[in-house]
Design an enzyme around this catalytic site. Structure first.
Site, PDB file in Angstrom:
ATOM      1  N   SER A  18      58.590  60.290  57.988  1.00 46.77           N
ATOM      2  CA  SER A  18      58.742  61.157  56.894  1.00 46.77           C
ATOM      3  C   SER A  18      57.520  60.957  56.021  1.00 46.77           C
ATOM      4  O   SER A  18      56.423  61.222  56.295  1.00 46.77           O
ATOM      5  CB  SER A  18      59.850  60.608  55.828  1.00 46.77           C
ATOM      6  OG  SER A  18      60.184  61.395  54.817  1.00 46.77           O
ATOM      7  N   ARG A  67      62.211  52.590  62.286  1.00 47.19           N
ATOM      8  CA  ARG A  67      60.982  52.955  61.546  1.00 47.19           C
ATOM      9  C   ARG A  67      59.833  51.842  61.409  1.00 47.19           C
ATOM     10  O   ARG A  67      60.399  50.889  61.125  1.00 47.19           O
ATOM     11  CB  ARG A  67      61.181  53.756  60.163  1.00 47.19           C
ATOM     12  CG  ARG A  67      59.980  54.329  59.694  1.00 47.19           C
ATOM     13  CD  ARG A  67      60.280  54.866  58.109  1.00 47.19           C
ATOM     14  NE  ARG A  67      61.064  56.206  58.270  1.00 47.19           N
ATOM     15  CZ  ARG A  67      61.275  56.911  57.448  1.00 47.19           C
ATOM     16  NH1 ARG A  67      60.715  56.566  56.098  1.00 47.19           N
ATOM     17  NH2 ARG A  67      62.152  57.992  57.445  1.00 47.19           N
ATOM     18  N   ARG A  94      61.761  66.825  51.756  1.00 44.06           N
ATOM     19  CA  ARG A  94      62.033  66.406  50.319  1.00 44.06           C
ATOM     20  C   ARG A  94      61.249  67.403  49.751  1.00 44.06           C
ATOM     21  O   ARG A  94      60.227  68.050  50.184  1.00 44.06           O
ATOM     22  CB  ARG A  94      61.334  65.042  49.865  1.00 44.06           C
ATOM     23  CG  ARG A  94      62.442  63.961  50.301  1.00 44.06           C
ATOM     24  CD  ARG A  94      61.606  62.515  50.163  1.00 44.06           C
ATOM     25  NE  ARG A  94      62.467  61.261  49.976  1.00 44.06           N
ATOM     26  CZ  ARG A  94      62.695  60.712  51.293  1.00 44.06           C
ATOM     27  NH1 ARG A  94      62.292  61.134  52.335  1.00 44.06           N
ATOM     28  NH2 ARG A  94      63.494  59.954  51.224  1.00 44.06           N
ATOM     29  N   ASP A  97      57.090  66.735  51.257  1.00 41.38           N
ATOM     30  CA  ASP A  97      56.553  65.408  52.095  1.00 41.38           C
ATOM     31  C   ASP A  97      56.276  65.983  53.460  1.00 41.38           C
ATOM     32  O   ASP A  97      56.539  66.988  53.631  1.00 41.38           O
ATOM     33  CB  ASP A  97      57.694  64.282  51.909  1.00 41.38           C
ATOM     34  CG  ASP A  97      59.031  64.585  52.597  1.00 41.38           C
ATOM     35  OD1 ASP A  97      59.193  65.793  52.823  1.00 41.38           O
ATOM     36  OD2 ASP A  97      59.710  63.589  53.133  1.00 41.38           O
ATOM     37  N   LYS A  99      69.041  66.363  53.456  1.00 35.71           N
ATOM     38  CA  LYS A  99      67.990  67.058  52.485  1.00 35.71           C
ATOM     39  C   LYS A  99      67.375  67.830  53.305  1.00 35.71           C
ATOM     40  O   LYS A  99      66.705  67.654  54.265  1.00 35.71           O
ATOM     41  CB  LYS A  99      67.340  65.735  51.954  1.00 35.71           C
ATOM     42  CG  LYS A  99      66.578  64.812  52.762  1.00 35.71           C
ATOM     43  CD  LYS A  99      66.178  63.683  51.932  1.00 35.71           C
ATOM     44  CE  LYS A  99      65.448  62.485  52.622  1.00 35.71           C
ATOM     45  NZ  LYS A  99      66.584  61.733  53.455  1.00 35.71           N
ATOM     46  N   THR A 152      73.991  55.026  48.963  1.00 41.58           N
ATOM     47  CA  THR A 152      72.634  55.458  48.970  1.00 41.58           C
ATOM     48  C   THR A 152      72.309  56.168  50.320  1.00 41.58           C
ATOM     49  O   THR A 152      72.511  55.417  51.280  1.00 41.58           O
ATOM     50  CB  THR A 152      71.447  54.489  48.381  1.00 41.58           C
ATOM     51  OG1 THR A 152      71.990  53.885  47.157  1.00 41.58           O
ATOM     52  CG2 THR A 152      70.321  55.159  48.180  1.00 41.58           C
ATOM     53  N   GLU A 185      69.932  63.260  46.049  1.00 43.56           N
ATOM     54  CA  GLU A 185      69.660  61.740  45.709  1.00 43.56           C
ATOM     55  C   GLU A 185      68.171  61.752  44.929  1.00 43.56           C
ATOM     56  O   GLU A 185      67.489  62.630  45.113  1.00 43.56           O
ATOM     57  CB  GLU A 185      69.179  61.076  46.786  1.00 43.56           C
ATOM     58  CG  GLU A 185      68.274  61.575  47.889  1.00 43.56           C
ATOM     59  CD  GLU A 185      67.975  60.748  49.111  1.00 43.56           C
ATOM     60  OE1 GLU A 185      68.988  59.801  49.346  1.00 43.56           O
ATOM     61  OE2 GLU A 185      67.160  60.815  50.022  1.00 43.56           O
TER      62      GLU A 185
END
Length: 557
Positions: A128, A26, A290, A285, A402, A364, A388
């Site tokens: 994202s 990214r 999300r 998003d 997700k 995480t 999360e």
């Protein structure tokens, strides 16, 4: 840049190559080895392809899926679609079948496709909710989950060994005409909508519901897919925020295209909801993995729920739906699992203790939850839900990541069900806390671009009162335990060794307090942020204790 002697810009673009990790890549789109561009995409895919060839003897039979979002960067000529086509070209040049989506899709469609078609791997080109100049390269493995070690190191090493473009890597025109290329769009969209219907339990109620819901895709890909998911549940279509429903890589109406930012992203949604008399807002998003939710309160104000609050609500709802099902020969409660990341609320643990199912926490990131879910499913377990705090929810095991699309449809049914009982989401959340114990959390972050500063800060915590000594109190509250997942230290364990996996490449320390509070501070793997997470957990019925401490969280907001 050379003519202008822009040395700092040259150093920034060419000084250091992007690091490939478990999150893939990214970075900003632009020139140089530190940016996302045609060459770095080709190099990355060549390394990925070489690694896949090492790992799978049936790679040329099964193939790889590639999806992309709507990001584009005219100054550099880069775009998600362009990068996806280049990746396809590299793989096809080596005889690998490629399932390349012909149009933009939500990120969850890539892991769904891997599982549905039995593929070796997948790539999603997306950044994202990052700023508009960024893009990313997200990798999924054959199990349908994001990659975890040692695959990240294996791919990174293979990239370094395959930096020179292969003869046909640039030939996107030839690749797009190849018999090895397939478009899975129609089949996957149809099968996805069919699959998520197994999580619809109140179809007649949905048909007759009078609840009005607004949806925004925040200039991303989500609009048509959430509309389709609502239709699959026989829910009335949500009102779409017209200014934000179509993909736009400029994200013109928001400062940051991230629903986690709350009210600043939802201003247009609030206005539409007030105009139409809607009481609930759903926001995805830009890559639709999300989901944020807001609800109009009796005061007329809007409440934007935190990711932890939504985890409590959706987890509770999905468990209620499972209990409705279990009379139909479904798995017994001893085989039911829910997961969350270690920095997320412990509310699922409290529900699990009282109801009798299993709860586990992971490191995480959904890469850990997705892989753990797959392990449990392979053992015959029933993974109902994972979440999360960063508004990410896995409401269906059909996608081991997700998924903001299925979560939106399930939330729509949940809202409709509650409305039929004259209950709001806020009232239901309070009932959950009354039954299982109040869990009050406060999470945020600081921006820091200087890696040396970050390292010094964490090293100070590790050597607070002499070498290898952590703080013993904070703000007058005694610290009773410390877990450092960078070094592997955990004072709660008999041998002082952490149970969860550790990583020296990222910073993460958790402090447990005598008053029941937990605080974690860590670095982000994809953004220049130092994130902190705090939570106070009360026993069921202990409202007084929590209500005294709740103002502390508000005060430090």
């Amino acid at each position: 840049m050379v003519k202008d002697r822009a040395m700092s810009e040259l150093q920034k673009c060419f000084g250091a190559r992007m690091e490939f990790g478990t999150a893939g890549l990214r970075a900003a789109m632009g020139p140089g080895v530190s940016c996302m561009n045609d060459l770095t995409i080709i190099q990355t895919t060549q390394g990925f392809c070489a690694y896949l060839e090492q790992c799978f003897t049936d790679l040329k039979q099964k193939g790889v899926v590639i999806g992309f979002d709507a990001r584009a960067h005219p100054p550099s000529g880069g775009s998600s679609k362009r990068f996806a086509c280049l990746a396809a070209s590299v793989l096809i040049s080596r005889g690998v079948p490629v399932y390349l989506f012909s149009d933009i899709t939500p990120t969850p469609y890539v892991p769904f496709t891997i599982s549905h078609l039995g593929l070796c791997a997948g790539v999603m080109v997306t950044a994202s909710h990052n700023p508009k100049q960024d893009n990313g390269y997200k990798v999924y493995w054959a199990n349908g989950a994001q990659i975890i070690p040692p695959h990240d190191k294996g791919i990174a090493a293979a990239i370094e060994q395959n930096l020179e473009p292969w003869p046909k890597s640039w030939d996107t025109d030839g690749a797009l005409q190849s018999s090895l290329l397939s478009d899975p769009y129609q089949e996957i969209h149809r099968e996805y909508c069919k699959t998520i219907q197994q999580h619809c339990f109140h179809r007649e109620l949905n048909k007759n519901s009078e609840v009005k819901i607004v949806h925004t895709s925040v200039h991303g890909v989500g609009h048509i897919f959430v509309q389709a998911a609502f239709k699959a549940f026989d829910l009335h279509p949500p009102y779409a925020v017209e200014q934000q429903k179509d993909p736009d890589p400029e994200f013109p109406t928001v400062k940051y295209p991230n629903p986690e930012e709350g009210e600043g992203v939802l201003t247009l949604s609030f206005a539409l909801a007030d105009q139409e008399g809607a009481t609930v807002i759903l926001a995805n998003d830009p890559d639709a993995d999300r989901l944020a939710i807001a609800e109009k309160q009796e005061s007329g104000q809007w409440r934007v729920f935190s990711g932890n609050e939504l985890g409590a609500l959706l987890g509770w709802w999905i468990f209620q739906c499972w209990k409705l099902q279990k009379g139909e020969g479904k798995a017994s409660i001893k085989d039911v699992y829910m997961l969350s990341s270690t920095v997320s609320s412990k509310i699922l643990r409290a529900i699990a203790v009282k109801e009798g199912f299993h709860f586990e926490e992971t490191l995480t990131g959904f890469k850990w939850m997705g892989n753990r879910a797959r392990e449990l499913m392979d053992q015959g377990k029933n993974v109902l839900f994972a979440f999360e705090e960063a508004i990410g929810y896995m409401c269906s095991p059909a996608v081991l990541d997700k998924d903001g699309v299925s979560a939106a449809a399930i939330a729509g049914e949940f809202v409709s069900y509650l409305a039929s009982k004259n209950i709001t989401l806020s009232h239901q959340l309070r009932s959950i806390y009354e039954e299982y114990g109040y869990h009050i959390s406060k999470n945020s972050y600081f921006i820091c671009h200087n890696q040396d500063t970050i390292k010094q800060m964490f090293e100070r915590l590790r050597n607070y009162d002499g070498e290898n000594s952590y703080p013993k109190e904070c703000g007058g509250f005694a610290i009773t335990a410390v877990r450092d997942l960078t070094t592997g230290y955990d004072s709660n364990q008999p041998d002082n060794k952490a149970i969860l996996p550790t990583s020296k490449s990222s910073q993460m320390i958790t402090f447990t307090f005598a008053n029941g509070g937990v605080a974690t501070i860590r670095t982000s793997g994809t953004e220049p942020k130092i994130k902190y997470y705090t939570e106070l957990c009360a026993a069921p019925g202990n409202r007084f204790w929590t209500h005294i401490l709740l103002p502390l969280f508000i005060e430090y907001d």
